[in-house]
Enzyme design. Structure first.
Site, PDB file in Angstrom:
ATOM      1  CG  PHE A 128      -1.964   1.021   1.210  1.00  0.00           C
ATOM      2  CD1 PHE A 128      -3.177   0.762   0.603  1.00  0.00           C
ATOM      3  CD2 PHE A 128      -1.755   2.268   1.773  1.00  0.00           C
ATOM      4  CE1 PHE A 128      -4.165   1.737   0.564  1.00  0.00           C
ATOM      5  CE2 PHE A 128      -2.740   3.238   1.732  1.00  0.00           C
ATOM      6  CZ  PHE A 128      -3.953   2.972   1.129  1.00  0.00           C
ATOM      7  CG  ASP A 200       0.241  -2.023   7.061  1.00  0.00           C
ATOM      8  OD1 ASP A 200      -0.894  -2.364   7.444  1.00  0.00           O
ATOM      9  OD2 ASP A 200       0.472  -0.928   6.513  1.00  0.00           O
ATOM     10  CE1 TYR A 225      -9.247   3.251   6.672  1.00  0.00           C
ATOM     11  CE2 TYR A 225      -8.275   4.469   8.485  1.00  0.00           C
ATOM     12  CZ  TYR A 225      -8.212   3.992   7.186  1.00  0.00           C
ATOM     13  OH  TYR A 225      -7.102   4.256   6.428  1.00  0.00           O
ATOM     14  CE  LYS A 226      -7.779   0.286   5.049  1.00  0.00           C
ATOM     15  NZ  LYS A 226      -6.371   0.229   4.684  1.00  0.00           N
ATOM     16  NE  ARG A 374      -9.642  -3.167  -2.428  1.00  0.00           N
ATOM     17  CZ  ARG A 374      -9.106  -2.438  -1.453  1.00  0.00           C
ATOM     18  NH1 ARG A 374      -7.916  -2.762  -0.972  1.00  0.00           N
ATOM     19  NH2 ARG A 374      -9.737  -1.397  -0.965  1.00  0.00           N
TER      20      ARG A 374
HETATM   21  C1  PLP Z   1      -5.669   1.449   4.434  1.00  0.00           C
HETATM   22  C2  PLP Z   1      -4.207   1.302   4.587  1.00  0.00           C
HETATM   23  C3  PLP Z   1      -3.421   2.327   5.111  1.00  0.00           C
HETATM   24  C4  PLP Z   1      -4.080   3.653   5.447  1.00  0.00           C
HETATM   25  O1  PLP Z   1      -3.277   4.499   6.147  1.00  0.00           O
HETATM   26  P1  PLP Z   1      -3.902   5.829   6.792  1.00  0.00           P
HETATM   27  O2  PLP Z   1      -2.767   6.497   7.387  1.00  0.00           O
HETATM   28  O3  PLP Z   1      -4.968   5.378   7.750  1.00  0.00           O
HETATM   29  O4  PLP Z   1      -4.549   6.617   5.699  1.00  0.00           O
HETATM   30  C5  PLP Z   1      -2.068   2.095   5.311  1.00  0.00           C
HETATM   31  N1  PLP Z   1      -1.511   0.910   4.972  1.00  0.00           N
HETATM   32  C6  PLP Z   1      -2.245  -0.080   4.433  1.00  0.00           C
HETATM   33  C7  PLP Z   1      -1.603  -1.382   4.091  1.00  0.00           C
HETATM   34  C8  PLP Z   1      -3.602   0.091   4.204  1.00  0.00           C
HETATM   35  O5  PLP Z   1      -4.316  -0.885   3.670  1.00  0.00           O
END
Ligand code: PLP
Length: 415
Positions: A128, A200, A225-226, A374
């Protein structure tokens, strides 16, 4: 090929689903099938009640007293422990604070501080992107430090880990394909080379069993939030293994990470525990919504979540491949359920338009550049009937070509 599951088979799956009862705790919009809980989880009655209470009583009535009387000040560590219980972390090692991006920054600095003399961060080109952007930010503050990427310098991350590597920053579940890594195995390999690992968990916390302590993990970060359904912009979490606490530092040395924040001392003296990984005042309303959302997880068996997740994703793949053959879809997620997280990705040349047409028909997934449809599967509130219906709508959209309408080609800012 075996016959596709019938409506009776699907009804049977729902009738015997041990998690089916949890659906009523969520506020699912009528007539929609939500396959995007891996991007923004669904609101729940529990979260809404907590938010309402926090806003109307704790804030509006009790005001400043609520820092103590409503436990606001300790929320980050209280919620950290509750999330810890969902990711195999014993108490005192997880705190809810800031965003995942910021926590990546803290964790990388902390990890590098444990490995002085080493000057490489290993990560994934397919990560990501914010993780990579934050790694670049860390490097910009540390002369001599460099980034090695899986998918650029080598095909396999394992082949990049040698005795120059301070830290490996890696996703347990790939956000685009859903490919799942073995936390214990990669941690063992990194430790063998003297490196530490930052995991992560954005696409695994709340989606599948994670055993941070048992796998020897050093650091982890992730979203709430996921799959944890904390609400838009709910603060993230960071885990630091107990053996590192007291020895690690992080550069965002705000007052909430001070050992005695209310002594108002002139100099910084970091808390020896996990509180050191906080920075400043936290978004309490969001934290209170998250607290409500976490109530739903009490008593939920993460192995039952995983079993249902694998069954949901398997059913979707079987139905889509059975009904949509020749319609331009290619599975890009691992076919073996043991090797994927709780999502399914299909490539399609016109994925953006197809997804917009699906959304208009009430099947909400998302598009990930350049060509991925997705679909996220959240076992707490999805039924097998939802999955079957989503596969039917996808077939209808592709067969009819309705996605070719030009209104579906207009790109929004957030995809
Ligand atoms: C959703 C996601 C993020 C989001 O990071 P924010 O700082 O909350 O915007 C980071 N890393 C991964 C792997 C994600 O899927």
């Amino acid at each position: 090929m075996t016959a596709l599951p019938t409506a009776d088979d699907i009804a049977h799956l729902d009738a015997t689903d041990p998690l089916a009862d949890l659906r009523r705790r969520f506020m699912l919009p009528d007539g929609e099938i939500y396959l995007d809980g891996n991007s923004l989880g669904v609101a729940s009655h529990d979260a809404m009640a907590a938010l309402d209470m926090a806003a109307r009583k704790e804030w509006a009535q009790d005001l400043i007293r609520s820092w103590n009387s409503a436990g606001w000040f300790d929320l980050p560590v209280e919620l950290g422990d509750r999330i810890g219980a969902l990711i195999g972390a014993g108490p005192g090692q997880t705190v809810v604070s800031d965003t995942t991006s910021i926590n990546v920054y803290k964790a990388l600095h902390a990890a590098i501080g444990l490995r002085e003399g080493r000057n490489v961060i290993v990560a994934e080109a397919g990560s990501f992107p914010t993780d990579l952007y934050m790694a670049e930010g860390v490097i910009s503050t540390l002369p001599g430090m460099s980034l090695r990427l899986e998918g650029r310098e080598a095909d396999r991350i394992e082949d990049l880990i040698d005795d120059h590597v301070a830290v490996v920053l890696v996703n347990q579940v790939n956000y685009r394909t859903g490919a799942l890594r073995d936390v214990t195995e990669l941690t063992r390999i990194a430790h063998g080379a003297g490196a530490v690992v930052v995991w992560d968990l954005c696409h695994s916390a709340g989606a599948l069993p994670v055993e941070l302590d048992a796998s020897g993990a050093d650091f982890a970060v992730g979203c709430t939030y996921k799959y944890l359904n904390g609400g838009p912009g709910a603060p993230a979490f960071i885990y630091v293994a107990r053996r590192h606490l007291g020895q690690v530092d992080q550069p965002l040395s705000g007052w909430w990470g001070h050992a005695r924040p209310f002594a108002f001392e002139t100099g910084y003296d970091g808390d020896p525990g996990i509180r050191r990984f906080q920075c400043g005042t936290q978004p309490i309303l969001s934290m209170r919504a998250l607290k409500g959302a976490l109530d739903i997880w009490d008593g939920v068996d993460m192995h039952a979540v995983r079993a249902k997740s694998m069954a949901l994703t398997d059913l979707f793949i079987r139905l889509v491949e059975g009904k949509c053959s020749g319609l331009g879809l290619t599975l890009t997620s691992p076919r073996d359920p043991q090797e994927r997280g709780s999502q399914v990705a299909f490539a399609h040349d016109d994925a953006y338009q197809v997804m917009q047409a699906l959304i208009e028909r009430g099947v909400i997934g998302d598009f990930r550049a350049p060509d991925v449809l997705r679909f996220g599967f959240t076992p707490l509130y999805l039924s097998f009937a939802d999955v079957a219906r989503a596969a039917d709508v996808l077939m209808e959209v592709l067969e009819s070509g309705s996605w070719r309408d030009e209104r579906f080609a207009v790109r929004a800012a957030v995809t």
